[in-house]
Design a protein around this motif. Structure first.
Motif, PDB file in Angstrom:
ATOM      1  N   SER A  68      26.821 -47.925 -20.648  1.00  0.00           N
ATOM      2  CA  SER A  68      27.632 -48.473 -21.723  1.00  0.00           C
ATOM      3  C   SER A  68      27.351 -49.959 -21.943  1.00  0.00           C
ATOM      4  O   SER A  68      27.834 -50.537 -22.909  1.00  0.00           O
ATOM      5  CB  SER A  68      29.117 -48.258 -21.437  1.00  0.00           C
ATOM      6  OG  SER A  68      29.424 -48.817 -20.193  1.00  0.00           O
ATOM      7  N   ASN A 103      18.664 -48.825 -25.366  1.00  0.00           N
ATOM      8  CA  ASN A 103      19.051 -48.684 -26.776  1.00  0.00           C
ATOM      9  C   ASN A 103      20.526 -48.301 -26.889  1.00  0.00           C
ATOM     10  O   ASN A 103      20.872 -47.198 -27.330  1.00  0.00           O
ATOM     11  CB  ASN A 103      18.168 -47.641 -27.456  1.00  0.00           C
ATOM     12  CG  ASN A 103      16.697 -48.037 -27.433  1.00  0.00           C
ATOM     13  OD1 ASN A 103      16.367 -49.215 -27.596  1.00  0.00           O
ATOM     14  ND2 ASN A 103      15.838 -47.083 -27.221  1.00  0.00           N
ATOM     15  N   GLN A 122      32.124 -47.775 -25.557  1.00  0.00           N
ATOM     16  CA  GLN A 122      32.288 -46.731 -24.536  1.00  0.00           C
ATOM     17  C   GLN A 122      32.941 -47.313 -23.284  1.00  0.00           C
ATOM     18  O   GLN A 122      32.564 -48.387 -22.828  1.00  0.00           O
ATOM     19  CB  GLN A 122      30.904 -46.170 -24.183  1.00  0.00           C
ATOM     20  CG  GLN A 122      30.939 -44.985 -23.257  1.00  0.00           C
ATOM     21  CD  GLN A 122      29.517 -44.519 -22.906  1.00  0.00           C
ATOM     22  OE1 GLN A 122      28.547 -44.929 -23.534  1.00  0.00           O
ATOM     23  NE2 GLN A 122      29.419 -43.675 -21.910  1.00  0.00           N
ATOM     24  N   ARG A 148      23.813 -49.590 -33.337  1.00  0.00           N
ATOM     25  CA  ARG A 148      23.220 -49.453 -32.009  1.00  0.00           C
ATOM     26  C   ARG A 148      22.046 -50.398 -31.892  1.00  0.00           C
ATOM     27  O   ARG A 148      21.494 -50.844 -32.902  1.00  0.00           O
ATOM     28  CB  ARG A 148      22.718 -48.037 -31.772  1.00  0.00           C
ATOM     29  CG  ARG A 148      21.375 -47.783 -32.460  1.00  0.00           C
ATOM     30  CD  ARG A 148      20.763 -46.460 -32.128  1.00  0.00           C
ATOM     31  NE  ARG A 148      20.567 -46.245 -30.713  1.00  0.00           N
ATOM     32  CZ  ARG A 148      20.260 -45.060 -30.200  1.00  0.00           C
ATOM     33  NH1 ARG A 148      20.119 -44.003 -30.987  1.00  0.00           N
ATOM     34  NH2 ARG A 148      20.078 -44.926 -28.917  1.00  0.00           N
ATOM     35  N   GLY A 157      14.934 -45.565 -22.948  1.00  0.00           N
ATOM     36  CA  GLY A 157      16.026 -45.243 -23.863  1.00  0.00           C
ATOM     37  C   GLY A 157      17.343 -45.917 -23.510  1.00  0.00           C
ATOM     38  O   GLY A 157      18.136 -46.256 -24.391  1.00  0.00           O
ATOM     39  N   TRP A 205      26.898 -47.378 -30.178  1.00  0.00           N
ATOM     40  CA  TRP A 205      28.279 -47.782 -30.423  1.00  0.00           C
ATOM     41  C   TRP A 205      28.533 -49.213 -29.919  1.00  0.00           C
ATOM     42  O   TRP A 205      29.520 -49.508 -29.257  1.00  0.00           O
ATOM     43  CB  TRP A 205      29.265 -46.811 -29.730  1.00  0.00           C
ATOM     44  CG  TRP A 205      28.875 -45.377 -29.921  1.00  0.00           C
ATOM     45  CD1 TRP A 205      28.865 -44.707 -31.104  1.00  0.00           C
ATOM     46  CD2 TRP A 205      28.435 -44.446 -28.921  1.00  0.00           C
ATOM     47  NE1 TRP A 205      28.436 -43.408 -30.895  1.00  0.00           N
ATOM     48  CE2 TRP A 205      28.169 -43.228 -29.573  1.00  0.00           C
ATOM     49  CE3 TRP A 205      28.236 -44.527 -27.537  1.00  0.00           C
ATOM     50  CZ2 TRP A 205      27.716 -42.104 -28.886  1.00  0.00           C
ATOM     51  CZ3 TRP A 205      27.785 -43.419 -26.864  1.00  0.00           C
ATOM     52  CH2 TRP A 205      27.527 -42.221 -27.530  1.00  0.00           C
ATOM     53  N   ASP A 230      26.740 -39.448 -33.232  1.00  0.00           N
ATOM     54  CA  ASP A 230      26.042 -39.144 -31.978  1.00  0.00           C
ATOM     55  C   ASP A 230      24.880 -40.093 -31.709  1.00  0.00           C
ATOM     56  O   ASP A 230      24.471 -40.274 -30.564  1.00  0.00           O
ATOM     57  CB  ASP A 230      25.535 -37.696 -31.988  1.00  0.00           C
ATOM     58  CG  ASP A 230      26.665 -36.692 -31.857  1.00  0.00           C
ATOM     59  OD1 ASP A 230      27.745 -37.089 -31.369  1.00  0.00           O
ATOM     60  OD2 ASP A 230      26.476 -35.532 -32.255  1.00  0.00           O
ATOM     61  N   HIS A 231      24.330 -40.684 -32.760  1.00  0.00           N
ATOM     62  CA  HIS A 231      23.224 -41.631 -32.568  1.00  0.00           C
ATOM     63  C   HIS A 231      23.720 -43.073 -32.529  1.00  0.00           C
ATOM     64  O   HIS A 231      22.909 -43.999 -32.505  1.00  0.00           O
ATOM     65  CB  HIS A 231      22.155 -41.463 -33.658  1.00  0.00           C
ATOM     66  CG  HIS A 231      21.216 -40.320 -33.399  1.00  0.00           C
ATOM     67  ND1 HIS A 231      20.512 -40.181 -32.216  1.00  0.00           N
ATOM     68  CD2 HIS A 231      20.863 -39.245 -34.150  1.00  0.00           C
ATOM     69  CE1 HIS A 231      19.768 -39.087 -32.258  1.00  0.00           C
ATOM     70  NE2 HIS A 231      19.970 -38.491 -33.424  1.00  0.00           N
ATOM     71  N   TYR A 286      21.894 -36.284 -14.593  1.00  0.00           N
ATOM     72  CA  TYR A 286      23.131 -36.861 -14.012  1.00  0.00           C
ATOM     73  C   TYR A 286      23.938 -35.848 -13.208  1.00  0.00           C
ATOM     74  O   TYR A 286      25.129 -35.689 -13.405  1.00  0.00           O
ATOM     75  CB  TYR A 286      23.999 -37.480 -15.105  1.00  0.00           C
ATOM     76  CG  TYR A 286      23.181 -38.167 -16.170  1.00  0.00           C
ATOM     77  CD1 TYR A 286      22.239 -39.116 -15.803  1.00  0.00           C
ATOM     78  CD2 TYR A 286      23.329 -37.855 -17.508  1.00  0.00           C
ATOM     79  CE1 TYR A 286      21.451 -39.723 -16.753  1.00  0.00           C
ATOM     80  CE2 TYR A 286      22.548 -38.468 -18.468  1.00  0.00           C
ATOM     81  CZ  TYR A 286      21.615 -39.401 -18.081  1.00  0.00           C
ATOM     82  OH  TYR A 286      20.846 -39.982 -19.031  1.00  0.00           O
ATOM     83  N   SER A 339      28.995 -51.672 -25.252  1.00  0.00           N
ATOM     84  CA  SER A 339      29.400 -50.573 -26.125  1.00  0.00           C
ATOM     85  C   SER A 339      30.922 -50.445 -26.131  1.00  0.00           C
ATOM     86  O   SER A 339      31.600 -50.964 -25.238  1.00  0.00           O
ATOM     87  CB  SER A 339      28.771 -49.285 -25.599  1.00  0.00           C
ATOM     88  OG  SER A 339      29.314 -48.161 -26.236  1.00  0.00           O
ATOM     89  N   ILE A 382      19.344 -36.037 -29.157  1.00  0.00           N
ATOM     90  CA  ILE A 382      20.516 -36.821 -28.774  1.00  0.00           C
ATOM     91  C   ILE A 382      20.656 -36.763 -27.269  1.00  0.00           C
ATOM     92  O   ILE A 382      20.563 -35.693 -26.673  1.00  0.00           O
ATOM     93  CB  ILE A 382      21.788 -36.253 -29.427  1.00  0.00           C
ATOM     94  CG1 ILE A 382      21.709 -36.422 -30.948  1.00  0.00           C
ATOM     95  CG2 ILE A 382      23.036 -36.940 -28.878  1.00  0.00           C
ATOM     96  CD1 ILE A 382      22.616 -35.466 -31.689  1.00  0.00           C
ATOM     97  N   ASN A 383      20.853 -37.911 -26.674  1.00  0.00           N
ATOM     98  CA  ASN A 383      21.008 -37.944 -25.225  1.00  0.00           C
ATOM     99  C   ASN A 383      22.408 -37.505 -24.840  1.00  0.00           C
ATOM    100  O   ASN A 383      22.608 -36.480 -24.216  1.00  0.00           O
ATOM    101  CB  ASN A 383      20.702 -39.353 -24.718  1.00  0.00           C
ATOM    102  CG  ASN A 383      21.093 -39.535 -23.279  1.00  0.00           C
ATOM    103  OD1 ASN A 383      22.200 -39.971 -22.995  1.00  0.00           O
ATOM    104  ND2 ASN A 383      20.224 -39.180 -22.372  1.00  0.00           N
TER     105      ASN A 383
HETATM  106  N1  LIG Z   1      26.782 -46.311 -25.137  1.00  0.00           N
HETATM  107  C1  LIG Z   1      25.731 -45.575 -24.724  1.00  0.00           C
HETATM  108  N2  LIG Z   1      24.499 -45.866 -25.174  1.00  0.00           N
HETATM  109  C2  LIG Z   1      23.431 -45.127 -24.770  1.00  0.00           C
HETATM  110  C3  LIG Z   1      23.590 -44.078 -23.845  1.00  0.00           C
HETATM  111  C4  LIG Z   1      24.900 -43.785 -23.373  1.00  0.00           C
HETATM  112  O1  LIG Z   1      25.125 -42.874 -22.578  1.00  0.00           O
HETATM  113  N3  LIG Z   1      25.937 -44.556 -23.834  1.00  0.00           N
HETATM  114  N4  LIG Z   1      22.480 -43.374 -23.413  1.00  0.00           N
HETATM  115  C5  LIG Z   1      21.219 -44.105 -23.449  1.00  0.00           C
HETATM  116  C6  LIG Z   1      20.090 -43.271 -23.136  1.00  0.00           C
HETATM  117  S1  LIG Z   1      19.875 -42.875 -21.505  1.00  0.00           S
HETATM  118  C7  LIG Z   1      19.174 -42.881 -24.075  1.00  0.00           C
HETATM  119  S2  LIG Z   1      17.797 -42.034 -23.642  1.00  0.00           S
HETATM  120  C8  LIG Z   1      19.386 -43.191 -25.522  1.00  0.00           C
HETATM  121  C9  LIG Z   1      19.288 -41.942 -26.341  1.00  0.00           C
HETATM  122  O2  LIG Z   1      19.572 -42.196 -27.673  1.00  0.00           O
HETATM  123  P1  LIG Z   1      19.899 -40.992 -28.676  1.00  0.00           P
HETATM  124  O3  LIG Z   1      20.990 -40.173 -28.076  1.00  0.00           O
HETATM  125  O4  LIG Z   1      20.230 -41.581 -29.983  1.00  0.00           O
HETATM  126  O5  LIG Z   1      18.611 -40.184 -28.760  1.00  0.00           O
HETATM  127  O6  LIG Z   1      20.624 -43.801 -25.741  1.00  0.00           O
HETATM  128  C10 LIG Z   1      21.008 -44.777 -24.816  1.00  0.00           C
HETATM  129  N5  LIG Z   1      22.209 -45.435 -25.256  1.00  0.00           N
END
Ligand SMILES: Nc1nc2c(c(=O)[nH]1)N[C@H]1C(S)=C(S)[C@@H](COP(=O)(O)O)O[C@H]1N2
Ligand SMILES: [Mo]
Length: 468
Positions: A410, A455, A404, A444, A452, A458, A438-439, A201, A402, A316-317
């Motif tokens: 989000s 997924n 977020q 989720r 990813g 929050w 963080d997860h 990013y 989310s 963690i992303n």
């Molecule tokens: N709300 C929210 N969900 C999100 C993201 C985010 O930035 N915000 N990132 C996504 C991305 S790009 C990925 S690869 C996965 C990573 O999950 P993790 O951080 O639990 O490994 O979460 C996804 N879910």
């Protein structure tokens, strides 16, 4: 008599070189075809003058590039390796784009205005669960691994880039333009891809848009290039390492130096060096796509995000803090709203935990190429949540949102096949423990086989049907 005239101008009718007839005015103002012909003639004249004058001093002079290694064999070999590798990059890249379900909703569409370029989009399957792990792992690891080959190939054809005269004919001009798009497209696509893996990013616009359009330019130029060069490359590679045609022969293709310097390395040595570079990159990259213990070998993986140990000790992303999640957003006041079929239910985390808890072993696989081995997720099936608002087994697509604020990750729309899959959960626990903040604590989404970004962490609202 002449002298007495004293005139510098030759009087009309005096003997001398006849003037060329003036071009008919029609050539300038007339029909397009005539103007194009005139322009082509002018270009040809200019080309002939340039050829007669010879190249300016520097890289366009024959003999400037002196490596004795350059020749059709070396270029052909690197070219064939790239042909195979880049073909796989194109396919896995197009698959990655399809996996985002960009046709489903504006929110998923990372490249609005893709128009015809999205012609091939299809519904991404949910099985096997490791599908995106594989396709995107191959895409990113192969892309990094091919960098030495790409650079070596460019090095091997440098004399061609300085060809003189720069343009010889209309066909030659087209060929040179395709080379410009090829080299530019390759450079742009590789650089944006690698920046996204390494720094994520950092782009002013959307990475997807830049990488997607860059790749299409690259693909088009690549197809033209392969169509014209493939037979020659195959011939040269078949002819073997010792094959080095005379510099002025057609087979030399302008690559062989007319004034070669003494070799400092053999052609075999050069190929081995490039191969070793690629293998080294492979060795320090692949670990992040395999995940788990192997992540330690991924020296090129973005660092500073050590996931720690324990049930939540996997990559963690973005952390809760870096995503702007406040403790109050995910504290006791958190609620999940489920909407659909004209109904709405609001649930606390305790109510969710009182529903039937299901388990699914699923990986997370990011577009950046890293992925985790299967984690043991536990929570409520998306189909059970749809049933809560009275929807039957034909669960429709669902908009996931989310807590977020902002950020393109989000919210996401999941396709019907994703929402209906038995393994698709609103997860509250992982590997036997509550999700860490963080997860995605308190809850989720986790779906099989998807990128990813599907997924969402929050989660605070699910809207089944009529996705926004
Ligand atoms: N709300 C929210 N969900 C999100 C993201 C985010 O930035 N915000 N990132 C996504 C991305 S790009 C990925 S690869 C996965 C990573 O999950 P993790 O951080 O639990 O490994 O979460 C996804 N879910
Ligand atoms: Mo991601």
């Amino acid at each position: 008599m002449d002298a007495s005239g004293g005139g510098h101008d030759r009087p009309d009718g005096a003997p001398g070189r006849p003037r060329p007839p003036a071009r008919p005015a029609a050539a300038h103002r007339g029909p397009l075809a005539a103007r194009v012909r005139a322009a082509a003639a002018r270009a040809r004249d200019a080309g002939e003058r340039a050829r007669a004058a010879g190249p300016p001093p520097g890289p366009a002079r024959p003999g400037f590039w002196r490596s004795p290694l350059r020749g059709p064999w070396l270029t052909g070999l690197f070219g064939l390796v790239l042909l195979a590798g880049v073909a796989v990059l194109f396919v896995t890249g197009l698959l990655s784009y399809a996996a985002y379900n960009p046709d489903l909703a504006p929110g998923n569409d990372q490249t609005p205005d893709k128009g015809l370029l999205g012609f091939y989009l299809f519904t991404w399957p949910t099985s096997p669960a490791w599908l995106y792990r594989l396709t995107q792992g191959v895409h990113t690891v192969l892309g990094v691994t091919l960098v030495p080959v790409l650079l070596a190939k460019l090095w091997s054809v440098i004399p061609k880039l300085f060809e003189w005269p720069p343009v010889r004919s209309a066909a030659h001009a087209l060929d040179r333009l395709s080379l410009l798009l090829l080299v530019g497209g390759a450079g742009f696509t590789f650089v944006t891809g690698i920046l996204n893996i390494q720094l994520d990013y950092v782009f002013p616009g959307s990475f997807y848009t830049l990488h997607f359009y860059g790749a299409w330019v690259f693909m088009a130029a690549f197809a033209v290039h392969v169509a014209f060069r493939l037979p020659r490359a195959v011939r040269a590679v078949r002819a073997g390492r010792g094959f080095q045609p005379a510099p002025d022969s057609a087979e030399a293709a302008g690559l062989v130096s007319p004034r070669p310097a003494p070799p400092t390395i053999s052609r075999r040595g050069a190929v081995a060096m490039v191969g070793a570079g690629s293998l080294a990159l492979l060795a320090v990259t692949a670990g992040q796509s395999i995940g788990g213990w192997w992540r330690r070998t991924a020296l090129l993986a973005p660092h500073g995000r050590e996931p720690g140990s324990g049930p939540n000790g996997f990559q963690i992303n973005k952390t809760a803090a870096s995503s702007g999640i406040r403790p109050s957003d995910i504290g006791p006041a958190w609620r999940l709203t489920v909407r659909g079929g004209g109904r709405q239910e609001v649930l606390t985390r305790a109510m969710l935990l009182a529903m039937p808890q299901r388990e699914a072993a699923l990986p997370i696989a990011c577009v950046e190429g890293w992925s985790t081995p299967d984690q043991q997720w536990a929570g409520v099936r998306l189909t059970d949540l749809a049933a809560l608002v009275g929807l039957g087994t034909d669960t429709p697509p669902v908009l996931v949102e989310s807590v977020q604020r902002g950020g393109s990750f989000s919210s996401v729309v999941l396709a019907a096949n994703q929402a209906r899959d038995d393994r698709s959960l609103l997860a509250m626990r992982v590997n036997g423990a509550d999700l860490s903040p963080d997860h995605g604590y308190p809850a989720r989404v986790i779906v099989p086989a998807a990128p990813g970004v599907h997924n969402t962490k929050w989660v605070t609202r699910l809207t089944f049907g009529e996705p926004a």
